[in-house]
Scaffold this active site. Structure first.
Site, PDB file in Angstrom:
ATOM      1  N   PRO A   8      -3.839  15.923  32.412  1.00 38.22           N
ATOM      2  CA  PRO A   8      -4.846  16.466  33.329  1.00 38.22           C
ATOM      3  C   PRO A   8      -6.234  16.169  32.790  1.00 38.22           C
ATOM      4  O   PRO A   8      -6.513  16.402  31.617  1.00 38.22           O
ATOM      5  CB  PRO A   8      -4.554  17.974  33.327  1.00 38.22           C
ATOM      6  N   GLN A  61      -2.106  22.528  36.871  1.00 39.26           N
ATOM      7  CA  GLN A  61      -2.593  23.125  35.626  1.00 39.26           C
ATOM      8  C   GLN A  61      -3.647  24.172  35.938  1.00 39.26           C
ATOM      9  O   GLN A  61      -4.635  23.889  36.621  1.00 39.26           O
ATOM     10  CB  GLN A  61      -3.198  22.092  34.675  1.00 39.26           C
ATOM     11  N   CYS A  91      -7.945  23.180  26.284  1.00 43.24           N
ATOM     12  CA  CYS A  91      -9.278  22.651  26.566  1.00 43.24           C
ATOM     13  C   CYS A  91     -10.270  23.161  25.522  1.00 43.24           C
ATOM     14  O   CYS A  91     -10.407  24.369  25.330  1.00 43.24           O
ATOM     15  CB  CYS A  91      -9.738  23.051  27.960  1.00 43.24           C
ATOM     16  N   LYS A 130       0.239  23.757  27.610  1.00 40.68           N
ATOM     17  CA  LYS A 130      -0.455  22.660  26.928  1.00 40.68           C
ATOM     18  C   LYS A 130      -1.432  23.264  25.936  1.00 40.68           C
ATOM     19  O   LYS A 130      -2.254  24.121  26.294  1.00 40.68           O
ATOM     20  CB  LYS A 130      -1.194  21.762  27.920  1.00 40.68           C
ATOM     21  N   HIS A 172      -1.439  18.516  21.969  1.00 39.11           N
ATOM     22  CA  HIS A 172      -2.438  17.549  21.511  1.00 39.11           C
ATOM     23  C   HIS A 172      -2.521  17.683  19.994  1.00 39.11           C
ATOM     24  O   HIS A 172      -2.811  18.766  19.476  1.00 39.11           O
ATOM     25  CB  HIS A 172      -3.793  17.852  22.151  1.00 39.11           C
ATOM     26  N   ASN A 212       0.701  14.458  22.567  1.00 33.47           N
ATOM     27  CA  ASN A 212      -0.497  13.980  23.253  1.00 33.47           C
ATOM     28  C   ASN A 212      -1.583  13.739  22.208  1.00 33.47           C
ATOM     29  O   ASN A 212      -1.597  14.358  21.167  1.00 33.47           O
ATOM     30  CB  ASN A 212      -0.937  15.057  24.276  1.00 33.47           C
ATOM     31  N   GLY A 213      -2.479  12.810  22.534  1.00 32.66           N
ATOM     32  CA  GLY A 213      -3.637  12.594  21.672  1.00 32.66           C
ATOM     33  C   GLY A 213      -3.721  11.183  21.113  1.00 32.66           C
ATOM     34  O   GLY A 213      -2.913  10.802  20.262  1.00 32.66           O
ATOM     35  N   GLY A 234      -3.623  10.132  28.093  1.00 34.11           N
ATOM     36  CA  GLY A 234      -4.805  10.592  28.803  1.00 34.11           C
ATOM     37  C   GLY A 234      -5.717   9.475  29.222  1.00 34.11           C
ATOM     38  O   GLY A 234      -5.422   8.706  30.136  1.00 34.11           O
ATOM     39  N   ARG A 235      -6.834   9.330  28.509  1.00 34.36           N
ATOM     40  CA  ARG A 235      -7.875   8.384  28.917  1.00 34.36           C
ATOM     41  C   ARG A 235      -7.368   6.956  29.071  1.00 34.36           C
ATOM     42  O   ARG A 235      -7.814   6.206  29.930  1.00 34.36           O
ATOM     43  CB  ARG A 235      -9.032   8.384  27.900  1.00 34.36           C
TER      44      ARG A 235
END
Length: 314
Positions: A8, A61, A91, A130, A172, A212-213, A234-235
């Site tokens: 997300p 989310q 976040c 998450k 993450h 993640n990460g 992600g990105r």
């Protein structure tokens, strides 16, 4: 590719991006942007929550600090039939932390338990979490708490898993610094520690662990899958979407699909979808040309057709 999800991302994983992504990938799990429970309760719910069937599998989310808000928001969201509900406890934005949401929640696992259990009263969808491997709460938490050890991560996950039916944890592999870094800096400055996530999976094999990460290649994905259940990108999935082109279809075909989508969805401003396709020609000779075309706020389907004619000349 059902072992892969797309993270997300605020201002990125919009409905338009998700429809674009489904033009070349059908199986990876997609997420909405982080949406606050209060926004769902008080906002334009169709604008926030409505999606097309093609977007499945898709997770909603939510960000919240209040179990009652969470319960009410999910009651409202039920009519949209998301495949799962994801609680954001990762976040790192200080604005989010100041509202006791996002990664701040890692300091209050009991609150996460309450939120998850209230959500469970109004939905039978899977609830997932998450989060980060830890937090640095200096300047935000009353005790300036630093949570940066494997033992603290394990304690956090155990408190949640032992008191809820949450089985899936998307982690993450960096701590979140709650004050002093921007969200983008929080994705790069705290050191990454994949081994900590691997160890958690090894010691809690009954839990579904997604890592993640900083993951950028399919080779990295394959390596992570030796140690965890699934991988979130992600990105890189946004900036280089062809990385997850599971049908191996051409960019030409994808642009044809974009044209069809634009011409069939007159209520959507064409730019609102093409702006999410800037990475379509990532690392190719057409990258700059495509970005110039797709980033035009007045773009129309004819501009895409003209671009295809230029491709035909090659």
């Amino acid at each position: 590719m059902n072992k892969i999800s797309v993270a997300p991302m605020v201002d990125r994983t919009t409905k338009e991006f998700r429809n674009f992504f489904r033009m070349f990938n059908k199986s990876s799990t997609l997420y909405t942007e982080m949406i606050s429970a209060q926004a769902i309760i008080n906002g334009d719910i169709d604008r926030l929550l409505k999606f097309n069937d093609i977007e499945h599998p898709i997770a909603l989310q939510i960000a919240t600090h209040d179990k009652d808000y969470a319960k009410e928001a999910i009651k409202i969201a039920n009519k949209y039939n998301y495949d799962s509900i994801n609680i954001n406890a990762g976040c790192p934005s200080d604005r989010v932390s100041n509202n006791k949401m996002g990664a701040y929640l890692m300091s209050e696992p009991e609150l996460i338990v309450s939120i998850a259990n209230e959500i469970r009263k109004v939905t039978d969808k899977p609830i997932t979490l998450k989060h980060r491997i830890g937090i640095d709460g200096k300047g935000i938490l009353e005790d300036d708490r630093l949570m940066d050890s494997y033992e603290e991560l394990l304690e956090f996950v155990d408190k949640v898993s032992n008191n809820t039916d949450i089985n899936k944890y998307i982690i993450h592999a960096r701590i979140a610094i709650l004050k002093g870094l921007s969200p983008s800096e929080n994705r790069t400055i705290p050191p990454i520690d994949y081994d900590r996530v691997y160890r958690l999976k090894k010691e809690r094999p009954n839990l579904n662990i997604e890592i993640n990460g900083g993951i950028k290649t399919l080779e990295e994905v394959e390596n992570h899958l030796k140690y965890v259940d699934s991988v979130m990108i992600g990105r890189q999935a946004y900036d280089n979407p062809m990385l997850l082109n599971e049908f191996n279809i051409s960019r030409y075909e994808i642009i044809e699909k974009l044209i069809k989508y634009i011409e069939e969805n007159k209520e959507v401003k064409p730019y609102h979808i093409t702006m999410h396709s800037l990475g379509l020609f990532h690392s190719t000779k057409y990258s700059k040309i495509w970005k110039n075309v797709a980033s035009n706020s007045r773009i129309e389907s004819t501009d895409l057709k003209n671009f295809l004619k230029e491709l035909d000349k090659e």
